[in-house]
Every structure is written in structure tokens, then in C-alpha cells.
Design a protein around this motif. Sequence first.
Motif, PDB file in Angstrom:
ATOM      1  N   TYR A   1      39.826 -24.369  31.363  1.00  0.00           N
ATOM      2  CA  TYR A   1      40.122 -25.518  32.228  1.00  0.00           C
ATOM      3  C   TYR A   1      39.267 -25.521  33.490  1.00  0.00           C
ATOM      4  N   ILE A   2      38.933 -24.364  34.002  1.00  0.00           N
ATOM      5  CA  ILE A   2      38.006 -24.302  35.142  1.00  0.00           C
ATOM      6  C   ILE A   2      36.647 -24.860  34.712  1.00  0.00           C
ATOM      7  N   ARG A   3      36.208 -24.519  33.505  1.00  0.00           N
ATOM      8  CA  ARG A   3      34.942 -25.057  32.996  1.00  0.00           C
ATOM      9  C   ARG A   3      35.020 -26.573  32.856  1.00  0.00           C
ATOM     10  N   TYR A   4      36.142 -27.100  32.360  1.00  0.00           N
ATOM     11  CA  TYR A   4      36.326 -28.550  32.263  1.00  0.00           C
ATOM     12  C   TYR A   4      36.209 -29.196  33.641  1.00  0.00           C
ATOM     13  N   LEU A   5      36.910 -28.617  34.632  1.00  0.00           N
ATOM     14  CA  LEU A   5      36.858 -29.170  35.992  1.00  0.00           C
ATOM     15  C   LEU A   5      35.454 -29.153  36.555  1.00  0.00           C
ATOM     16  N   ARG A   6      34.776 -28.037  36.403  1.00  0.00           N
ATOM     17  CA  ARG A   6      33.404 -27.940  36.922  1.00  0.00           C
ATOM     18  C   ARG A   6      32.515 -29.006  36.315  1.00  0.00           C
ATOM     19  N   SER A   7      32.649 -29.229  35.021  1.00  0.00           N
ATOM     20  CA  SER A   7      31.789 -30.218  34.367  1.00  0.00           C
ATOM     21  C   SER A   7      32.079 -31.634  34.861  1.00  0.00           C
ATOM     22  N   LYS A   8      33.294 -31.873  35.332  1.00  0.00           N
ATOM     23  CA  LYS A   8      33.659 -33.209  35.803  1.00  0.00           C
ATOM     24  C   LYS A   8      33.397 -33.420  37.290  1.00  0.00           C
ATOM     25  N   ILE A   9      33.581 -32.383  38.105  1.00  0.00           N
ATOM     26  CA  ILE A   9      33.456 -32.590  39.558  1.00  0.00           C
ATOM     27  C   ILE A   9      32.137 -32.094  40.142  1.00  0.00           C
ATOM     28  N   GLU A  10      31.347 -31.364  39.360  1.00  0.00           N
ATOM     29  CA  GLU A  10      30.103 -30.800  39.887  1.00  0.00           C
ATOM     30  C   GLU A  10      28.922 -31.246  39.033  1.00  0.00           C
ATOM     31  N   SER A  11      28.298 -32.349  39.420  1.00  0.00           N
ATOM     32  CA  SER A  11      27.106 -32.774  38.690  1.00  0.00           C
ATOM     33  C   SER A  11      25.915 -31.939  39.167  1.00  0.00           C
ATOM     34  N   VAL A  12      24.802 -32.089  38.493  1.00  0.00           N
ATOM     35  CA  VAL A  12      23.615 -31.271  38.747  1.00  0.00           C
ATOM     36  C   VAL A  12      23.158 -31.339  40.205  1.00  0.00           C
ATOM     37  N   ASP A  13      23.238 -32.509  40.810  1.00  0.00           N
ATOM     38  CA  ASP A  13      22.738 -32.674  42.180  1.00  0.00           C
ATOM     39  C   ASP A  13      23.804 -32.458  43.258  1.00  0.00           C
ATOM     40  N   GLU A  14      25.000 -32.025  42.860  1.00  0.00           N
ATOM     41  CA  GLU A  14      26.076 -31.796  43.827  1.00  0.00           C
ATOM     42  C   GLU A  14      26.309 -30.293  44.029  1.00  0.00           C
ATOM     43  N   LYS A  15      26.715 -29.954  45.235  1.00  0.00           N
ATOM     44  CA  LYS A  15      27.007 -28.562  45.571  1.00  0.00           C
ATOM     45  C   LYS A  15      28.247 -28.088  44.802  1.00  0.00           C
ATOM     46  N   PRO A  16      28.169 -26.917  44.161  1.00  0.00           N
ATOM     47  CA  PRO A  16      29.343 -26.371  43.463  1.00  0.00           C
ATOM     48  C   PRO A  16      30.480 -26.081  44.452  1.00  0.00           C
ATOM     49  N   LEU A  17      31.695 -26.449  44.076  1.00  0.00           N
ATOM     50  CA  LEU A  17      32.854 -26.220  44.940  1.00  0.00           C
ATOM     51  C   LEU A  17      33.755 -25.102  44.413  1.00  0.00           C
ATOM     52  N   ILE A  18      33.857 -24.977  43.101  1.00  0.00           N
ATOM     53  CA  ILE A  18      34.717 -23.950  42.501  1.00  0.00           C
ATOM     54  C   ILE A  18      33.864 -22.720  42.219  1.00  0.00           C
ATOM     55  N   LYS A  19      34.289 -21.613  42.789  1.00  0.00           N
ATOM     56  CA  LYS A  19      33.538 -20.368  42.622  1.00  0.00           C
ATOM     57  C   LYS A  19      34.402 -19.325  41.917  1.00  0.00           C
ATOM     58  N   THR A  20      33.764 -18.536  41.085  1.00  0.00           N
ATOM     59  CA  THR A  20      34.435 -17.417  40.420  1.00  0.00           C
ATOM     60  C   THR A  20      34.274 -16.186  41.297  1.00  0.00           C
ATOM     61  N   VAL A  21      35.374 -15.512  41.576  1.00  0.00           N
ATOM     62  CA  VAL A  21      35.335 -14.242  42.299  1.00  0.00           C
ATOM     63  C   VAL A  21      35.628 -13.176  41.245  1.00  0.00           C
ATOM     64  N   ARG A  22      34.569 -12.580  40.776  1.00  0.00           N
ATOM     65  CA  ARG A  22      34.638 -11.652  39.639  1.00  0.00           C
ATOM     66  C   ARG A  22      35.718 -10.586  39.844  1.00  0.00           C
ATOM     67  N   GLY A  23      36.597 -10.479  38.866  1.00  0.00           N
ATOM     68  CA  GLY A  23      37.662  -9.487  38.897  1.00  0.00           C
ATOM     69  C   GLY A  23      38.903  -9.924  39.676  1.00  0.00           C
ATOM     70  N   PHE A  24      38.837 -11.106  40.335  1.00  0.00           N
ATOM     71  CA  PHE A  24      39.966 -11.548  41.160  1.00  0.00           C
ATOM     72  C   PHE A  24      40.486 -12.921  40.768  1.00  0.00           C
ATOM     73  N   GLY A  25      39.612 -13.899  40.531  1.00  0.00           N
ATOM     74  CA  GLY A  25      40.078 -15.235  40.188  1.00  0.00           C
ATOM     75  C   GLY A  25      39.097 -16.297  40.635  1.00  0.00           C
ATOM     76  N   TYR A  26      39.637 -17.381  41.198  1.00  0.00           N
ATOM     77  CA  TYR A  26      38.825 -18.537  41.569  1.00  0.00           C
ATOM     78  C   TYR A  26      39.158 -18.989  42.991  1.00  0.00           C
ATOM     79  N   VAL A  27      38.172 -19.612  43.619  1.00  0.00           N
ATOM     80  CA  VAL A  27      38.362 -20.172  44.942  1.00  0.00           C
ATOM     81  C   VAL A  27      37.636 -21.512  44.987  1.00  0.00           C
ATOM     82  N   ILE A  28      38.221 -22.475  45.689  1.00  0.00           N
ATOM     83  CA  ILE A  28      37.544 -23.739  45.922  1.00  0.00           C
ATOM     84  C   ILE A  28      37.293 -23.865  47.422  1.00  0.00           C
ATOM     85  N   SER A  29      36.045 -24.152  47.760  1.00  0.00           N
ATOM     86  CA  SER A  29      35.701 -24.330  49.164  1.00  0.00           C
ATOM     87  C   SER A  29      34.391 -25.106  49.254  1.00  0.00           C
ATOM     88  N   ALA A  30      34.189 -25.740  50.405  1.00  0.00           N
ATOM     89  CA  ALA A  30      32.980 -26.566  50.613  1.00  0.00           C
ATOM     90  C   ALA A  30      31.821 -25.688  51.048  1.00  0.00           C
TER      91      ALA A  30
END
Length: 108
Positions: free
Chosen positions: A79-108
Motif C-alpha cells: 500500500y505504501i508503493r500504491y500511495l507513492r505511485s499516486k502522490i509522487e510523480s517523476v517531477d515531484e519531491k518524494p514525501l513518503i520515506k522508508t526508514v530501514r528497520g523502523f517503518g515509514y515517515v511522511i514529511s516535506a
Amino acid sequence: MEALLRRGTDPVLRVGDLALDPVGKKVWRGEREISLTAKEFRLLAYLMSHSGAVISRTRLLNNVWDLSFDPETKVVDVYIRYLRSKIESVDEKPLIKTVRGFGYVISA
């Protein structure tokens, strides 16, 4: 989110140029409206309501999927992959980040 609505404050959640209206069930990235499934919307709303905090997969399963245990499923990752594909186009800054071993964070 219910607490925000009861307080009468602006219920629209914002992270950078991403906006989520929990009342109208709408999401925008800049001027572009984004269509999400109910589960994607719930996941994004949870992440945005905890913007800047690292959220574990287990916590997402508990709060978005209402599971009280981690069945070692990859549903959160999918579902994180689904969200990324919908909210983060090629020319837009990624907002959802993976924190390896811990989970996910969303930030500008």
C-alpha cells in the motif's frame, strides 16, 4: 482526526504541497486531485496526522487495518508503493520515506 473536527479547526491535513480533506475524502498534490481507494486514503490520513514521526509497520497494521498483531504480511509495503505511485510523480519531491528497520515517515 475526529478531535480536530470537534475543535472546529481546519480539518485539512497538509504536508508540503500535499493536502488531505478528511471530511470531503479528497486529496490534492498541488493543483492535481488524486483518486485513492478507501484503504489508501486511511493510510495516507494516518501518516499525515503523524507527519514527521516514524511509524512502524505494526502500528500501521493496528491503526489502519485494525490488526492487533503483525502477521508478517507485506500489505503495508504494497500500500505504501500504491500511495507513492499516486502522490509522487517523476517531477515531484518524494514525501513518503522508508526508514530501514523502523517503518515509514511522511514529511516535506
